[in-house]
Design an enzyme around this catalytic site. Structure first.
Site, short mmCIF file in Angstrom:
data_model
loop_
_atom_site.label_atom_id
_atom_site.label_comp_id
_atom_site.label_asym_id
_atom_site.label_seq_id
_atom_site.Cartn_x
_atom_site.Cartn_y
_atom_site.Cartn_z
N THR A 238 0.87 -1.19 0.00
CA THR A 238 0.00 0.00 0.00
C THR A 238 0.90 1.23 0.00
OG1 THR A 238 -0.24 -0.14 2.40
CG2 THR A 238 -2.00 -1.08 1.07
N LYS B 258 4.14 -6.88 3.95
CA LYS B 258 3.86 -5.50 3.58
C LYS B 258 3.54 -4.73 4.85
CE LYS B 258 0.54 -3.43 3.14
NZ LYS B 258 -0.21 -2.47 4.02
N THR C 210 1.53 -8.58 12.45
CA THR C 210 2.20 -7.50 11.74
C THR C 210 1.12 -6.90 10.87
OG1 THR C 210 3.77 -6.84 10.07
CG2 THR C 210 2.83 -9.02 9.82
N GLU D 295 6.57 4.89 7.31
CA GLU D 295 6.18 6.05 6.49
C GLU D 295 7.05 7.26 6.82
OE1 GLU D 295 1.56 4.81 5.67
OE2 GLU D 295 2.04 6.01 7.42
N ASN E 175 0.28 10.91 5.96
CA ASN E 175 -0.92 10.52 6.69
C ASN E 175 -1.96 11.64 6.82
OD1 ASN E 175 -0.60 7.71 7.45
ND2 ASN E 175 1.32 8.49 8.30
N SER F 103 -7.32 10.86 0.29
CA SER F 103 -7.72 11.63 -0.89
C SER F 103 -6.76 11.40 -2.05
CB SER F 103 -7.82 13.11 -0.53
OG SER F 103 -6.90 13.44 0.49
#
Lengths: 413, 413
Positions: A158, A184, A195, A285, A408, A413
Site C-alpha cells: 500500500t 507488507k 504485523t 512512512e 498521513n 484523498s
C-alpha cells in the site's frame, strides 16, 4: 502520496528460490489503484498445514474474522490477498465480501471454502467490491507459477515504498527445506499483534499444531518488537504454511513443535521473521533513520520490552532522531513514563558506542560531537542500562518526520 | 524555533485581579534565553496552605523531589520557577542546585527552606547553574507586586506561544474569594501526571489537607484529560496555595474538603483547572486544530477514558485532523487498539453533529462533504458511542503537524 523509495530500503533483494508446493499469480483487479497489481493468489497444490497470528484489535477486519474461523480446519489450499481496501468496519457487507471471495477462490481451485485464507489491506470503512475478484481468480489459478515471490510482494503493497521478501534454508532430519516469506506494511504498525500482512511458506512437512506453536513463539521477538507509529491495525495478519513437499525427499512429517529435529528450522524461521519485521520498520512512512533500541538491566525481559517500546513510540524521541539531535534527555523521559521500575540514579544511556549518561547524570566525558556523529548515521543503536536486574529486550523503530505527517494527512484523498 | 502564536490561542486574556496575600516578580537570570524573563518568584506574605500533584515519571526532576519532600511541612512562603532548564537527570548536581536555590530564596524571604517550592522547565540533563538565582532573588523579593499574573505566566514559558492565565471567584460562607492560576506547557504533555507547570492561588482560608484533596480530585477531569503528544515530562508540577487572606473578611478556615461550604469553591476550582488545561492543549506544539474527544456507552468511566486517550494519542488520528481528513476508519482503529471492551458492530462515530458510522459500518446517510466541513473547523468535536454501558469521558488534544516535527527535531540546538 510519496513515490520515493525509503532511504532505508535494502540495497539488494534476496534471490527468492522456487518453493515446491506453492504457486502464485497477481492481477490488476482495480480495487483502488490504477495500473498496478492489487490482488495476489497463492495456490497450494496439496492441502498445506497452516498457522496464523492476528491483530489484537477489538475491531478486527472481516478477513481476520474469516481466517480465525478457518484455522480450526487446519488445511489450506489457497490465499487471496488484496491491497487498496481493508474490508474493515464494513459490517454485514464485509462478511458478504469475504464469503463471495472465498466462494470464487474455492471454485477456481476446486476446494472447500474452509481451505481458503483471506487478507485485505488499505482504507478502513469503505465497502469492498468482491465481484472484482470473481472475474480474475479463475485465470489466476491457471497461470499461477512458483517463481513469483517478488511480484507477489509487490501486489500487496500500500504505502510501502519497496517490496519485502526473505528466504532461509534449514535441515530437518537430513533433508534440506526452504522457507520463503513476503510482508507488507509501512504505517499503522505497532506490536501486540502479528504485523500488517505477512505470508511465509515452507516446503517442510510439519503439522499445523506444531507450525502454530513455532509461529506464536517466533512473532514475539520479531514483528511484535517493531513499531512505526504505535497504531495497531485492524487487519494485521501473519500466516505460516507448510506444503509438505519435502516429504518426497523422505522428510517425515513432524507433529510436535518440541521435536529436536525442528531446532535448525526454528532458528531459520525466527531469522526470517526478524528479517521481514525489520524490513517493515525500515519502510516506516517517511522514515529516514532506523533505531535499534536495546534495554538491559531491567527487572525482567517483559519490563525491558515495555521500556524499549516506550522509547520507540515516543514522538519526542522519534522527532529528535529525525533532527539528528542526540537529545538523551528524551530517552530519560521515555524510561520514566513507561511505568516499569527504574532508578534514575543508576541509569546509563548510549548512542552507538558513545555513553552519554551514567549514574543519573550526563557522562563526565560527554562529547556532543561524538554523540551527534552517531545521530547522523542512517542506523542508530540506542542502549539503556537500568542497573536493576538481568531483563533485556531489543525493539526496532524509525524516526518521525514531516513526511510521515504529509503521507498521513492526505492518505485517503 | 517558531515565534508564531498558535492559531488556537485565546482571542483575549482574562483580566487577572490582584489576589490578597501573594506577590510576584520576574527577572532575566539568563538561564538559557536572552532578552526575556526566565525566573519567577511568588511570595506569600503569611505562610500559605499548600497542595501539589506531580509527574508519575519514575525519573522525576530534582525540583519535583524537593517539592514532594517539603509538602509534609504544609506551609509555603515562596515559589521559585525557572524556564530554560529542567534540572532533571542532573544527579547530585541537581540536588545541589535545588538546595542552593531554596537557600537563596529562604534568605531573601526570611523563612525556612522547607517553606520554599521549586519548579524548573526546559532541557533535561544539562546542569542548572543555580548561582544565577542567588544574584536576583533578593531584589525580586523586594519589588514583588500583586498585579503581576500575566508577567508571571510569561516568565515560565518555554515552547509555549502564549501565556496561560485564568481566574474564577467563589463564595465561602458568604465571603467572596478569588482563585487565580497560571500554567505553561506545549510539548511533552500527557496525562497521568499533574501537567507541565501550573500554579494556582486562592485567598481563601483552607487547610493544606483539604486543598490537597480538592486538587487531587480536580486534576483528573482537567490536566489528566489532556494530551499533546503522549510523552510524560519528568517535571510536571501543579500546585495550589491558599493565602488565607479572606479570613480578614470573616471567612473561617476550613479544614475538611467535604465541608459543604466548599461546594461553590470546588466548582470554581475545577472550572479554572479545566480552563488552564485546555489552554495548554490549544498551545500544543505545531497545533492547528483542537479535538474534543468524547466517548460514551463504555463499560465504565475508566474504560471510556482509556479509549478516548487511545484516540487522542493516535498519530494517525492526529495527522488526519491536520489534513482535515474525516478519516473515521482511524477512529475505529484507535478504539480497537485501546484494549478495552468494544463491539465493532455496535460502534457509532460522529464528527460534530455528523454521524459517519453506526452499527459497525459507514452510516447509510454518510456525506463526505458534511464530515469534511466539520474537519475544516478549528475546533473539532469527535464522539464515539460504544453501545455497551454508561461509562463516559471527555479528553482534549491537538493535531499532529509538520510544525510539531520541526519544533521537536530542532529543539536543543
Amino acid at each position: 502520496m510519496t513515490t520515493k523509495v525509503s532511504p532505508l530500503a535494502p540495497k539488494s533483494y534476496a534471490e527468492m528460490p522456487v518453493l515446491r508446493g506453492v504457486r502464485m499469480a497477481t492481477a490488476e483487479a482495480g480495487i483502488k489503484y490504477k495500473n498496478r497489481t492489487d490482488v495476489l493468489l497463492m495456490v497450494f497444490d496439496q492441502p498445506a498445514s497452516v498457522a496464523g497470528v492476528f491483530t489484537k484489535s477489538k475491531c478486527p477486519s472481516a478477513p481476520v474474522d474469516f481466517c480465525r474461523k478457518n484455522l480450526s480446519h487446519g488445511k489450506a489450499r489457497g490465499v487471496v490477498v488484496n491491497s487498496g481496501n481493508a474490508n474493515a468496519f464494513t459490517g454485514v457487507k464485509g462478511r458478504a465480501a469475504t464469503d463471495l471471495t472465498a466462494n470464487s477462490a474455492a471454485a477456481a481451485l476446486g476446494c472447500g471454502e474452509n481451505e481458503i485464507y483471506l487478507a485485505s489491506t488499505g482504507v478502513i470503512g469503505e465497502p469492498l467490491d468482491a465481484t472484482k475478484f470473481s472475474g480474475v481468480l479463475d485465470d489466476m489459478a491457471s497461470r499461477a507459477t512458483g517463481d513469483f515471490w517478488f511480484e507477489a510482494a509487490k501486489a500487496i503493497m500500500t504505502t510501502d515504498t519497496y517490496p519485502k521478501v526473505a528466504t532461509r534454508s534449514a535441515d530437518i532430519g537430513g533433508v534440506p527445506v526452504t522457507i520463503n516469506g513476503i510482508a507488507k506494511g509501512a504505517g499503522m504498525i505497532a506490536p501486540d499483534m502479528a504485523t500488517m500482512l505477512s505470508f511465509v511458506v515452507t516446503d517442510a512437512a510439519i503439522a499445523s499444531q506444531a507450525l502454530q506453536a513455532m509461529l506464536s513463539a517466533g512473532v514475539e521477538p520479531s514483528f511484535n518488537s517493531m513499531t512505526v507509529d504505535s497504531d495497531t491495525s485492524t487487519s494485521d495478519t501473519l500466516m505460516l504454511f507448510a506444503t509438505g513437499a519435502a516429504a518426497a525427499d523422505g522428510q517425515a512429517e513432524i507433529a510436535d513443535a518440541n521435536d529436536p529435529a525442528l531446532d535448525g528450522f526454528k532458528v531459520a524461521l525466527n531469522a526470517l521473521l526478524k528479517d521481514l519485521a525489520i524490513q517493515v520498520a525500515r519502510d516506516g512512512e517517511g522514515a529516514t533513520k532506523m533505531l535499534e533500541i536495546t534495554v538491559t538491566g531491567a527487572e525482567s525481559d517483559a519490563a525491558a520490552k515495555t521500556i524499549a517500546l516506550s522509547i520507540a513510540n515516543s514522538p519526542l524521541v522519534k522527532t529528535a532522531a529525525a533532527g539528528e539531535d542526540a537529545n538523551w534527555g528524551r530517552i530519560v523521559m521515555a524510561v520514566g513514563k513507561a511505568g516499569e521500575a527504574a532508578d534514575r540514579d543508576r541509569l546509563a544511556i548510549w548512542f552507538g558506542d558513545v555513553r552519554v549518561a551514567v549514574n543519573g547524570e550526563r557522562d563526565q566525558g560527554y562529547s556532543e560531537e561524538a554523540a551527534s556523529a552517531v545521530m547522523k548515521k542512517q542506523d542508530i543503536p540506542v542502549r539503556v542500562d537500568l542497573g536493576l536486574g538481568s531483563g533485556k529486550a531489543t525493539v526496532w523503530t524509525c524516526d518521525l518526520t514531516k513526511e510521515y505527517v504529509a503521507i498521513n494527512g492526505d492518505y485517503r484523498s
